[in-house]
Scaffold this motif. Sequence first.
Motif, PDB file in Angstrom:
ATOM      1  N   ILE A  57       0.839  -1.206   0.000  1.00 50.55           N
ATOM      2  CA  ILE A  57       0.000   0.000   0.000  1.00 50.55           C
ATOM      3  C   ILE A  57       0.867   1.247   0.000  1.00 50.55           C
ATOM      4  O   ILE A  57       0.621   2.193  -0.759  1.00 50.55           O
ATOM      5  CB  ILE A  57      -0.951  -0.019   1.216  1.00 50.55           C
ATOM      6  N   CYS A  58       1.909   1.251   0.825  1.00 50.89           N
ATOM      7  CA  CYS A  58       2.778   2.428   0.917  1.00 50.89           C
ATOM      8  C   CYS A  58       3.501   2.661  -0.406  1.00 50.89           C
ATOM      9  O   CYS A  58       3.606   3.803  -0.895  1.00 50.89           O
ATOM     10  CB  CYS A  58       3.786   2.266   2.056  1.00 50.89           C
ATOM     11  N   ALA A  59       4.051   1.580  -1.000  1.00 52.66           N
ATOM     12  CA  ALA A  59       4.769   1.739  -2.258  1.00 52.66           C
ATOM     13  C   ALA A  59       3.858   2.267  -3.352  1.00 52.66           C
ATOM     14  O   ALA A  59       4.276   3.039  -4.223  1.00 52.66           O
ATOM     15  CB  ALA A  59       5.375   0.395  -2.673  1.00 52.66           C
ATOM     16  N   THR A  60       2.584   1.884  -3.294  1.00 55.70           N
ATOM     17  CA  THR A  60       1.635   2.312  -4.321  1.00 55.70           C
ATOM     18  C   THR A  60       1.221   3.765  -4.142  1.00 55.70           C
ATOM     19  O   THR A  60       1.272   4.567  -5.064  1.00 55.70           O
ATOM     20  CB  THR A  60       0.392   1.406  -4.279  1.00 55.70           C
ATOM     21  N   GLN A 101       6.550  13.906   5.807  1.00 52.30           N
ATOM     22  CA  GLN A 101       7.059  12.600   6.230  1.00 52.30           C
ATOM     23  C   GLN A 101       7.694  11.873   5.046  1.00 52.30           C
ATOM     24  O   GLN A 101       7.317  12.087   3.883  1.00 52.30           O
ATOM     25  CB  GLN A 101       5.928  11.750   6.811  1.00 52.30           C
ATOM     26  N   SER A 102       8.634  10.992   5.354  1.00 52.95           N
ATOM     27  CA  SER A 102       9.304  10.241   4.291  1.00 52.95           C
ATOM     28  C   SER A 102       8.320   9.297   3.587  1.00 52.95           C
ATOM     29  O   SER A 102       8.438   9.057   2.389  1.00 52.95           O
ATOM     30  CB  SER A 102      10.481   9.448   4.876  1.00 52.95           C
ATOM     31  N   SER A 103       7.358   8.765   4.328  1.00 49.82           N
ATOM     32  CA  SER A 103       6.316   7.928   3.734  1.00 49.82           C
ATOM     33  C   SER A 103       4.974   8.386   4.286  1.00 49.82           C
ATOM     34  O   SER A 103       4.545   7.947   5.357  1.00 49.82           O
ATOM     35  CB  SER A 103       6.548   6.445   4.056  1.00 49.82           C
ATOM     36  N   PRO A 104       4.287   9.290   3.591  1.00 52.86           N
ATOM     37  CA  PRO A 104       2.983   9.756   4.104  1.00 52.86           C
ATOM     38  C   PRO A 104       1.995   8.626   4.309  1.00 52.86           C
ATOM     39  O   PRO A 104       1.247   8.629   5.293  1.00 52.86           O
ATOM     40  CB  PRO A 104       2.519  10.727   3.016  1.00 52.86           C
ATOM     41  N   SER A 105       1.976   7.653   3.409  1.00 49.51           N
ATOM     42  CA  SER A 105       1.009   6.557   3.531  1.00 49.51           C
ATOM     43  C   SER A 105       1.249   5.754   4.794  1.00 49.51           C
ATOM     44  O   SER A 105       0.300   5.318   5.459  1.00 49.51           O
ATOM     45  CB  SER A 105       1.086   5.645   2.305  1.00 49.51           C
ATOM     46  N   ALA A 106       2.533   5.539   5.157  1.00 49.26           N
ATOM     47  CA  ALA A 106       2.833   4.765   6.357  1.00 49.26           C
ATOM     48  C   ALA A 106       2.290   5.465   7.604  1.00 49.26           C
ATOM     49  O   ALA A 106       1.722   4.826   8.496  1.00 49.26           O
ATOM     50  CB  ALA A 106       4.339   4.542   6.481  1.00 49.26           C
ATOM     51  N   VAL A 107       2.443   6.791   7.664  1.00 44.24           N
ATOM     52  CA  VAL A 107       1.951   7.530   8.830  1.00 44.24           C
ATOM     53  C   VAL A 107       0.423   7.512   8.859  1.00 44.24           C
ATOM     54  O   VAL A 107      -0.189   7.395   9.926  1.00 44.24           O
ATOM     55  CB  VAL A 107       2.489   8.973   8.803  1.00 44.24           C
ATOM     56  N   ILE A 108      -0.220   7.587   7.689  1.00 48.45           N
ATOM     57  CA  ILE A 108      -1.684   7.513   7.641  1.00 48.45           C
ATOM     58  C   ILE A 108      -2.162   6.154   8.139  1.00 48.45           C
ATOM     59  O   ILE A 108      -3.145   6.047   8.881  1.00 48.45           O
ATOM     60  CB  ILE A 108      -2.181   7.789   6.209  1.00 48.45           C
ATOM     61  N   GLN A 122      -2.886  11.377  -0.676  1.00 47.36           N
ATOM     62  CA  GLN A 122      -3.887  12.366  -0.269  1.00 47.36           C
ATOM     63  C   GLN A 122      -5.296  11.787  -0.364  1.00 47.36           C
ATOM     64  O   GLN A 122      -6.147  12.049   0.490  1.00 47.36           O
ATOM     65  CB  GLN A 122      -3.767  13.621  -1.131  1.00 47.36           C
ATOM     66  N   MET A 123      -5.544  10.970  -1.392  1.00 46.79           N
ATOM     67  CA  MET A 123      -6.850  10.315  -1.484  1.00 46.79           C
ATOM     68  C   MET A 123      -7.004   9.253  -0.401  1.00 46.79           C
ATOM     69  O   MET A 123      -8.092   9.048   0.142  1.00 46.79           O
ATOM     70  CB  MET A 123      -7.027   9.701  -2.872  1.00 46.79           C
ATOM     71  N   LEU A 124      -5.899   8.582  -0.056  1.00 46.42           N
ATOM     72  CA  LEU A 124      -5.940   7.616   1.035  1.00 46.42           C
ATOM     73  C   LEU A 124      -6.297   8.319   2.344  1.00 46.42           C
ATOM     74  O   LEU A 124      -7.095   7.813   3.137  1.00 46.42           O
ATOM     75  CB  LEU A 124      -4.590   6.907   1.157  1.00 46.42           C
ATOM     76  N   ALA A 125      -5.735   9.503   2.560  1.00 46.40           N
ATOM     77  CA  ALA A 125      -6.068  10.274   3.756  1.00 46.40           C
ATOM     78  C   ALA A 125      -7.532  10.696   3.736  1.00 46.40           C
ATOM     79  O   ALA A 125      -8.241  10.604   4.748  1.00 46.40           O
ATOM     80  CB  ALA A 125      -5.158  11.496   3.850  1.00 46.40           C
ATOM     81  N   GLN A 126      -8.004  11.139   2.593  1.00 44.65           N
ATOM     82  CA  GLN A 126      -9.390  11.590   2.492  1.00 44.65           C
ATOM     83  C   GLN A 126     -10.360  10.454   2.784  1.00 44.65           C
ATOM     84  O   GLN A 126     -11.373  10.644   3.461  1.00 44.65           O
ATOM     85  CB  GLN A 126      -9.637  12.174   1.105  1.00 44.65           C
ATOM     86  N   LYS A 127     -10.081   9.272   2.276  1.00 42.29           N
ATOM     87  CA  LYS A 127     -10.962   8.131   2.510  1.00 42.29           C
ATOM     88  C   LYS A 127     -10.969   7.708   3.973  1.00 42.29           C
ATOM     89  O   LYS A 127     -11.890   7.035   4.425  1.00 42.29           O
ATOM     90  CB  LYS A 127     -10.537   6.943   1.635  1.00 42.29           C
ATOM     91  N   ASN A 128      -9.947   8.110   4.727  1.00 45.23           N
ATOM     92  CA  ASN A 128      -9.889   7.798   6.152  1.00 45.23           C
ATOM     93  C   ASN A 128     -10.256   9.001   7.008  1.00 45.23           C
ATOM     94  O   ASN A 128      -9.841   9.103   8.172  1.00 45.23           O
ATOM     95  CB  ASN A 128      -8.487   7.293   6.521  1.00 45.23           C
TER      96      ASN A 128
END
Length: 921
Positions: free
Chosen positions: A829-832, A862-869, A844-850
């Motif tokens: 998920i993070c790599a994607t 952050q170095s990996s925004p998805s990981a922090v989300i 950003q869409m992953l954040a919005q959906k959450n």
Amino acid sequence: SGNDNSEALPESIPSAPGTLPHFMEEPDDAYIIKSNPIVLRCKAMPAMQIFFKCNGEWVHQNEHVSEESMDEATGLKVREVFINVTRQQVEDFHGPEDYWCQCVAWSHLGTSKSRKASVRIAYLRKNFEQDPQGKEVPIEGMIVLHCRPPEGVPAAEVEWLKNEEPIDSNLDENIDTRADHNLIIRQARLSDSGNYTCMAANIVAKRRSMSATVVVYVNGGWSSWTEWSACNARCGRGWQKRSRTCTNPAPLNGGAFCEGMSVQKITCTSLCPVDGSWEEWSQWSVCSPECEQLRVRQCIAPAPRNGGKHCQGLAQEAENCTDGLCIQDKKPLHEIKSQSVLCVSYSGLCWGFGWLVWCGFMGLVGLFGRASQKGDGGEVRKRFVTEHLPAGPHSLMCLLLAGNSLLLNSSMQPELTVSRTYSGPICLQDPMDKELMTESSLFNPLSDIKVKVQSSFMVSLGVTERPEYHGKAHSGTFPHGNNRAFGTLQVRNKATYIQNLSSLSSTSELKSTAIFGHLGGRLVVPNTGVSLLIPHGAIPEESSWEIYLAITQKESSLQPEGTDVLLGPEVTCGPSDVSLSTPFALTIPHCAEVNPEHWNIHLKKRTQQGKWEEVMSVEEETTSCYCLLDPYACHILLNSFGTYALVGAPLCERAIRRLKVAVFGCLSCNSLDYNLRVYCMDNTPSAFQEVVLDERLQGGQLLEEPKLLHFQGNTFSLQISVLDIPPFLWRIKPFTACQEVPFSRVWGSSQRSLHCAFSLERYSPATTQLSCKVCVRQLQGHEQLLQIHTAILENERETLTFFAHEDSNFPAQLGPKAFKIPYSIRQRICATFDAPSTKGKDWQMLAQKNSINRNLSYFAAQSSPSAVILDLWEARHQHDGDLDSLACALEEIGRTHSKISDVTETELEEPDFSYSRQNGL
């Protein structure tokens, strides 16, 4: 005695010349107390005889007791006579005046009469003609307490008591008790608050009036406004605020709270920063004697302004203008420069070249693999990868393989009737993953994902992890690891940690401790709603840290100012001098009814000096930390340990603080008495847990399921009453069935709970059941009614549970079992989502959906925004683990694969206790 009122002398008294009698002692007025007779006495000289006359009639001679003596100085005869007067005699007299007696003395010269002495029956009635009444007066106001004592003979003397201590008006010029039994306080002071009692007493008895409670209150006054804060937006439209506190003076003893707003906000506009940009290069200059030509450029297209960044790069370039034929120090110029170029860019050239060769070669391998699916193709591919993978901990290999890719073909719609396996790119950055690359999962990287799509489109994700990938649990003491560069820091950190932990053990019992390694984990304080999530990779490899999480019990060291409210527990995590490489998630429960128009909620941190400083407002935009406010908890992303607390500033009277109402009961030392304790505490699990621990020590039993009370910031007090007590089985002390708690004590206290105690008494030990109602309400506000029906004997009572959370048995979860999302899926998920996309389908869409819609600049840093989300998702869903909603969110974004296969789930075996993930994990 005779029957007439004449003063004729008795016949036995002779008449002779001499001196008239002189009374040495005359009868005094007397009071008959109860049934005791009184004695009247009379003494005269010279006196041959003395007789008493009462109410105009002579007292019979036989009722007199006479004594005779001689005065040595004069030689005259002295006579003393006594008579008794009984209560019956006085009661039987019905004359126009009081019962009276007088003595008459005879001498040779004549008679003398004494004064009349009245005899009255003494009494003091029970009821005061006027009891003092309680008053609430402002400070410096006049207090007048009226008291009219009971009727009595003799008239009662009046004395005033304050809190059972006598008042001496001679010692306090501000108090006057001389005016007709009244108590006057000219200027009320705070110290004049108390319970005042009027005491009436005479020779018969003492009587107490009803106590009058005097409350001297102080109405609140606003302090001066603070300066306007800086505009909260660095760019564009924002807001400024200023505040004031109701502390000039602060309301006391139920005084009125300040009217108006404590916070004012105005809009503001900040100039947006403009980053600088280079203009075009100038023309090359003329070739210099050193065989070089120059060109320049300026950072003016545009120039940086309003704090924007300056241009990156060189403002001047130089190059050889003779094709390397110019000679310097007997060496061709091109030799001098080529060496440095080679040294600097060797690794980059090698990597770029190797990458091109690798990707092209792997394309051939993919074609070869498809051509040899039957036979030894799988072994050939496995052997090829094992022998030709680049070594080294810093190698980053992205393998682009043949086949339909989930991540490259996300626009395809999923087909639910066909089962097919898809290949896609996989990025492996961890040396631990090398072994995985030798397996078939390298060429089918999503084969270990089990996706089961039902008709409702609810998706359950699972993964089969390898034991080697979980890593080994580290043993030993704090800290662990073979990192030599950390050697000197270990001793300091350990000492600090032990010091912090020892101080915690003396102040708090609500704490948890565990050793965490590179794989991360979760630490919770059982039954409190407080938890700490350490992400995977936050702690260096081959190291482990002993981390603690604790709650300060009883009263917090944070004293909110004005109307500010401590909304949850004071939480400490540590060691304080350890920082993690990625943000950790701290969850703190709160008791506010979340509404940005009613509350302004802040996160505060305690400094090493013990002072509290503001970290951020929940609505603030910052890149230092992040707060996500859920209805019952706040999830905070932080980089440093410490002591944190949530403070709320009410913006209006409609701000609601949620209180939990609970009733506990137990028998007192006197077996006939039963104690009810009604608690009003913050609606947080930690506050309830503290009350439960205290009640267990006192032998208390929860009598009814707690209820929620919405307590508004409208300055109205809280009223707690016990109703419908069975009148012939139980009784409660008069005037104690209803207790009122001032608003300031409920709203502004730094203690998270308050309680009122009620003492009930049984008429008979045979009564073993108690049934009543407990009403808790805010005046002009919300009300809750708790129905109590319990057996008062321990062995007959039904036990109510304390509603423990599922985390009570396992305060620490280490490694993969602490996370709901398997690590391999998380990596994909993070790599994607970290990769930018022209369609906008990124993190950003992953954040919005959450439901993360603000302060996205924090995640961008952050170095990996998805990981922090995803870490934030883990913190929010630690109890429900709602992977279905996450999978649906991914599917909506279009990142899920189009066709999936049903794979049989495999249960994870954990070494210390069985652990089953929800929703099919």
